[in-house]
Design a protein around this motif. Sequence first.
Motif, mmCIF file in Angstrom:
data_model
loop_
_atom_site.group_PDB
_atom_site.id
_atom_site.type_symbol
_atom_site.label_atom_id
_atom_site.label_comp_id
_atom_site.label_asym_id
_atom_site.label_seq_id
_atom_site.Cartn_x
_atom_site.Cartn_y
_atom_site.Cartn_z
ATOM 1 N N VAL A 1 0.827 -1.208 0.000
ATOM 2 C CA VAL A 1 0.000 0.000 0.000
ATOM 3 C C VAL A 1 0.863 1.262 0.000
ATOM 4 O O VAL A 1 0.530 2.270 -0.625
ATOM 5 N N GLU B 1 -5.337 8.401 2.496
ATOM 6 C CA GLU B 1 -5.983 7.384 1.670
ATOM 7 C C GLU B 1 -5.219 6.062 1.734
ATOM 8 O O GLU B 1 -5.819 4.984 1.727
ATOM 9 N N ARG B 2 -3.905 6.139 1.806
ATOM 10 C CA ARG B 2 -3.115 4.914 1.931
ATOM 11 C C ARG B 2 -3.303 4.273 3.302
ATOM 12 O O ARG B 2 -3.357 3.050 3.420
ATOM 13 N N LEU C 1 -6.556 2.492 3.265
ATOM 14 C CA LEU C 1 -6.488 1.271 2.466
ATOM 15 C C LEU C 1 -5.732 0.171 3.218
ATOM 16 O O LEU C 1 -6.128 -1.003 3.175
ATOM 17 N N ILE D 1 -8.189 -4.837 -4.734
ATOM 18 C CA ILE D 1 -7.466 -3.724 -4.106
ATOM 19 C C ILE D 1 -6.737 -2.925 -5.172
ATOM 20 O O ILE D 1 -5.975 -3.474 -5.979
ATOM 21 N N PHE E 1 -6.525 4.077 -4.486
ATOM 22 C CA PHE E 1 -6.311 3.687 -3.094
ATOM 23 C C PHE E 1 -7.618 3.278 -2.414
ATOM 24 O O PHE E 1 -8.028 3.828 -1.395
ATOM 25 N N SER E 2 -8.266 2.302 -3.043
ATOM 26 C CA SER E 2 -9.526 1.824 -2.485
ATOM 27 C C SER E 2 -9.618 0.310 -2.601
ATOM 28 O O SER E 2 -8.828 -0.334 -3.297
ATOM 29 N N LEU E 3 -10.591 -0.238 -1.921
ATOM 30 C CA LEU E 3 -10.783 -1.684 -1.822
ATOM 31 C C LEU E 3 -12.263 -1.998 -1.947
ATOM 32 O O LEU E 3 -13.112 -1.216 -1.483
#
Length: 484
Positions: A266, A332-333, A336, A428, A475-477
Amino acid sequence: MTPEWVKDAVFYQIFPDRFYRGLGPAGQPAPVQEAFEAWDAPPTLRGFKGGNLWGVIEKLDYIREQGFNALYFCPIFSSTANHRYHTSDYFQVDPILGGNLALQRLVEEAHRRGMRVVLDGVFNHCGRAHFAFQHVMENEAASPYRDWFHVYKFPLNAYAKHANYAAWWNNPELPKFNTANPECRAYLLSVAEYWLQYGIDGWRLDVPNEIDDDEFWREFRRRVKAQNPEAYIVGEIWDEASRWLQGDQFDAVMNYPLGRAILGFVGAEMLDKELAAKSGLGRLESLGALACHHRMEELFRRYHWDIVTAQMNIMTSHDTPRIFSILRGELERVKLAFAMLFTLPGAPTVYYGDEIGMAGGHDPDNRRGMIWDETRWHLPLQQTIRQMSALRQSLPVLRRGRYQYLYAQDAHLAFARTLESSSVVVTINASSEPWRINIPLHGLWPRGEQATDLLSGKSGRCVGGYLEDGVLEPFSLAVWQTLD
């Protein structure tokens, strides 16, 4: 067999001196408040801020609301250090923390809320103020406790730069126990049994690899499990731990290798490697999706599956810089990384304050007073942890399901969690650009079902053995599930 409740646990790690100052019952002895450091001042190596177990009790509802159902405490027994790894009395909760009564009330209140309590056991060494070490200092070779320690020469130079007795990391403040001595051994094992009578739910073992005696830990397990078969025994082993995970010693270990894999994937080019270099995360490195998958899969194959699902999965702690600082404040990281942690086998563990984005470098900076001013909280991060905890609790497949690789390329990773007839797919996107998903399902969902992301509500399609049409923001899941 490992304790079943751990598979359902979401741990919150508390450094008691830095969490919250609470008020104990009237008539209880209290320390002089003026001696404490200012709560918001930078922490020092020797100073105390005055957090206590009464304060934890006052904040149990807050902790529960964040989605945590298990507490892991740094040491709480009498000590001359704010971190309390310098134990002076193993049968007394530090009076500054509220004494034994405070622990009794804490366990009662936590259990009433469906929360578990795990204490930190420091059995490799004690502090100079421990009664047995003091006895040896005063009486030297005439002391009946002389063989409780590894003494090289009398008199003991306990306040010199280098000790003439065995000490943890050669620190004279931390004399090492001689666990081969029968009386010393019996004493330490009785400590483990004693606090189980208070209703605690397990022990986290500090530097257990430095007690180079597997039979000590086998006897420890027998004694603990005889008191409570569901007690959790988790060791602080930072790397390969097969020696202690054969079913006769620990239930699990603190899974720092998994945390390093998540941070490496990440964080990528944003990792503060210089900050991590001098901590237990020193081998932190940037990882592509495939390298991250290989690291994780190797960990999941290394141990028995019952152990994998009971691992204490941890990214940062009181021994490392905080995640917000390691990822250079990239919110954002950070979000995540935590979201990913909650989708993997094992019990997610969050260090106090990380849920609101507290910063912190090396010890003692990583042990700041908890921020209780909500205007300084990173609310989106807090919401992510709440959401992921709720999702994990609602889906048995996320707590007990097997890990199945699906796809890995550059900063894009996909895997499934499968349990009997149920499954979810986790995708991811660890890049700064949107990702239109088109990934192979490797036999999952073969009938062309529609899939829904349980986090956003967005839809995707299963066509020709692929999951497609879903778009992941940077940076999303997503956690995909098919409609029944």
